[in-house]
Design a protein around this motif. Sequence first.
Motif, PDB file in Angstrom:
ATOM      1  N   UNK A 156      20.993 -86.888 -21.127  1.00 19.57           N
ATOM      2  CA  UNK A 156      20.772 -85.654 -21.886  1.00 19.57           C
ATOM      3  C   UNK A 156      19.293 -85.281 -21.890  1.00 19.57           C
ATOM      4  N   UNK A 157      18.418 -86.284 -22.065  1.00 20.81           N
ATOM      5  CA  UNK A 157      16.973 -86.022 -22.091  1.00 20.81           C
ATOM      6  C   UNK A 157      16.479 -85.515 -20.733  1.00 20.81           C
ATOM      7  N   UNK A 158      16.949 -86.140 -19.655  1.00 22.47           N
ATOM      8  CA  UNK A 158      16.548 -85.706 -18.313  1.00 22.47           C
ATOM      9  C   UNK A 158      17.066 -84.299 -18.020  1.00 22.47           C
ATOM     10  N   UNK A 159      18.265 -84.010 -18.483  1.00 20.69           N
ATOM     11  CA  UNK A 159      18.835 -82.675 -18.307  1.00 20.69           C
ATOM     12  C   UNK A 159      17.970 -81.634 -19.011  1.00 20.69           C
ATOM     13  N   UNK A 160      17.554 -81.945 -20.235  1.00 21.77           N
ATOM     14  CA  UNK A 160      16.704 -81.024 -20.990  1.00 21.77           C
ATOM     15  C   UNK A 160      15.368 -80.796 -20.279  1.00 21.77           C
ATOM     16  N   UNK A 161      14.748 -81.877 -19.820  1.00 19.65           N
ATOM     17  CA  UNK A 161      13.452 -81.770 -19.136  1.00 19.65           C
ATOM     18  C   UNK A 161      13.591 -80.941 -17.859  1.00 19.65           C
ATOM     19  N   UNK A 169      18.557 -74.945 -12.155  1.00 20.63           N
ATOM     20  CA  UNK A 169      19.754 -74.166 -12.493  1.00 20.63           C
ATOM     21  C   UNK A 169      20.841 -75.034 -13.121  1.00 20.63           C
ATOM     22  N   UNK A 170      21.651 -74.414 -13.993  1.00 21.91           N
ATOM     23  CA  UNK A 170      22.741 -75.120 -14.680  1.00 21.91           C
ATOM     24  C   UNK A 170      23.639 -75.891 -13.707  1.00 21.91           C
ATOM     25  N   UNK A 171      24.176 -75.216 -12.674  1.00 19.40           N
ATOM     26  CA  UNK A 171      25.136 -75.915 -11.807  1.00 19.40           C
ATOM     27  C   UNK A 171      24.536 -77.150 -11.143  1.00 19.40           C
ATOM     28  N   UNK A 172      23.259 -77.078 -10.727  1.00 13.09           N
ATOM     29  CA  UNK A 172      22.621 -78.221 -10.076  1.00 13.09           C
ATOM     30  C   UNK A 172      22.541 -79.409 -11.022  1.00 13.09           C
ATOM     31  N   UNK A 173      22.219 -79.151 -12.285  1.00 10.21           N
ATOM     32  CA  UNK A 173      22.139 -80.224 -13.279  1.00 10.21           C
ATOM     33  C   UNK A 173      23.511 -80.851 -13.499  1.00 10.21           C
ATOM     34  N   UNK A 174      24.518 -80.013 -13.631  1.00  9.89           N
ATOM     35  CA  UNK A 174      25.870 -80.523 -13.889  1.00  9.89           C
ATOM     36  C   UNK A 174      26.378 -81.336 -12.704  1.00  9.89           C
ATOM     37  N   UNK A 175      26.157 -80.846 -11.493  1.00  8.73           N
ATOM     38  CA  UNK A 175      26.607 -81.578 -10.296  1.00  8.73           C
ATOM     39  C   UNK A 175      25.862 -82.898 -10.163  1.00  8.73           C
ATOM     40  N   UNK A 176      24.540 -82.886 -10.394  1.00  9.73           N
ATOM     41  CA  UNK A 176      23.757 -84.121 -10.313  1.00  9.73           C
ATOM     42  C   UNK A 176      24.235 -85.142 -11.342  1.00  9.73           C
TER      43      UNK A 176
END
Length: 442
Positions: A156-161, A169-176
Motif C-alpha cells: 500500500x505504501x509503495x502504491x501511494x508513493x 497510472x492506476x492500471x500499471x500499479x494494479x497490474x504490478x
Amino acid sequence: MTNQAASQNEVTHPGFWEAFRFWVKLGFISFGGPAGQIAIMHKELVERRRWVSNHRFLNALNYCMLLPGPEAQQLAVYIGWLLHNIRGGIVAGAFFVIPSMFILFGLSYVYVVFGKIAWVAAIFDGLKAAVMAIVFGAVIRIGQKSLKNAVMISIAALSFVAIFFFKAPFPAIVIAAGIVGLVGGSVRPELFDVIKGKEAKNGDNGYVQICADPEAECHLDPSNRRSLWIIIAFILLWVLPVAVLVGLTHSPTFLTEALFFTKAAFLTFGGAYAVLPYVAQAGVEHYGWLTGPQMMDGLGLAETTPGPLIMVLQFVGFMAGWNQPGVLSPFAGSILGSLVATYFTFLPCFLFIFLGAPYIEKFRGNRKLSTSLSSITAAVVGVVLNLAVWFGLQVLFPASGGFDYFSAAVGIAAFIAIQWLKIDIIFAVAGAAGIGLLYHFF
C-alpha cells in the motif's frame, strides 16, 4: 447453533425499488470525486445496509480500477448488477450521473449568462470539507480490513508513493501489484494469501446473499450467448444516435462530439485528470469549442457537483453546443451538446462491466488468484489514500493561497459527526453546505 446464528445474521435481499431509491439518493450525495464516492458507497453499501461484503466490494473496485473511465460510476454499475442483474446495473450507473448532469447544466447556463456566483461557491466550500472527512474515514476503514500484515502495508505504501510522487497510472500499479502477489504467493503464501481463497466467500455471511437459490439460474455465471447480446446492444446503442447526428448536416459539431467523446471514453485510464490534457488540447486548440480559462472554470464546476469528475466533459459539450450550434439556437445547442457528451462518455462503462463482471465473480474464490487479489487490494488502499491526500490538499490549500482554517474546522467536525457520532452522511453533507452558506453571509 450455527444455523441459528446464520439466520440471525441474514440480511434480506433488497427489492429492486428499494435499491432504486438508494441509487437516486446516491446520485445527489456523491460529492468528492472518486475518493469521496467510493467512501460513501463503502459506508452505505458495506457497513450500513450490508448489501455487499467488504471482500466483494474491494474485488469489484479492483476490477474497476483497471478499466478506462470513471471507476466510482463503474463500481456503482457493478454493485447494481450484482443485486439486480443488468437492469440494476443500468439504474445504478444512470442515476449516478443523471442528477449531476442536470445540476451541471444549470450551473453551466448560469456561468455563461451571469458569470461566477459567490454564494453558490460558498455552499460547495462547505460540501468539500465534509467530503474530505468522508474520504479519510474510508481510507481508515478499508485499510483496517485489508492491510493484515507488514507485506500488505508495504505494498500500500509503495502504491501511494508511485502514484502520488511519480504519477504512475492506476492500471500499471494494479497490474504490478497482481504480479507481485502471484510471485510472492508461490514463495511465501502465508504472507500474501490474506484473502484466503475460497474462505473469502465465508466473508459474505451476514451480508445479502446473491444467487442464494442453487436451483435458480444465476446472472453471475458467465454466458457467451449473453455476452454476444450485450455487444450487439452496445453497437446498436452507439450506431443509432450517431446516425441521427449524421443527419444534422447543418450542425456538424454534434457528430464530431460523438466521435471525439467515444474515443475519449476508451482512453481515460487513470481517471478524469489523466484525460483532461487530451480533452483540453482538442477542445480548445483543435476544435475551438471553448477557451483555456473556460476549461479551467468548467473543471471547477464539475468538482463542485455530485457525480464523477469526468462530468467536466459535459461542460465541454455544453460550450461546444453553445458556441457552435449551427442552425440551432445557443440554448438548444448547449442542451444537445451536453447530452451527446454525457451519453457517449458513459455508454462504454456499461459494456465493460456487463461483459467482464461475470468472469471477475467466477474467479473470486479461486485460491490461485487470491494472493494476487490480496496484493491488488493493498495497492488500491494506497491509490485511495492518494486520492484522499490530493483532495485534502485542494481543500485545505486553495489556489488563492494560504491555509483554509474554515474548511479544516468543518472537516474535523464532519469527521467526528460521521465516524464517532454515527450521523447519517446526507445530514452531515447538508449541514456542511449550510455552514458554508452562513459563513459566506456572516
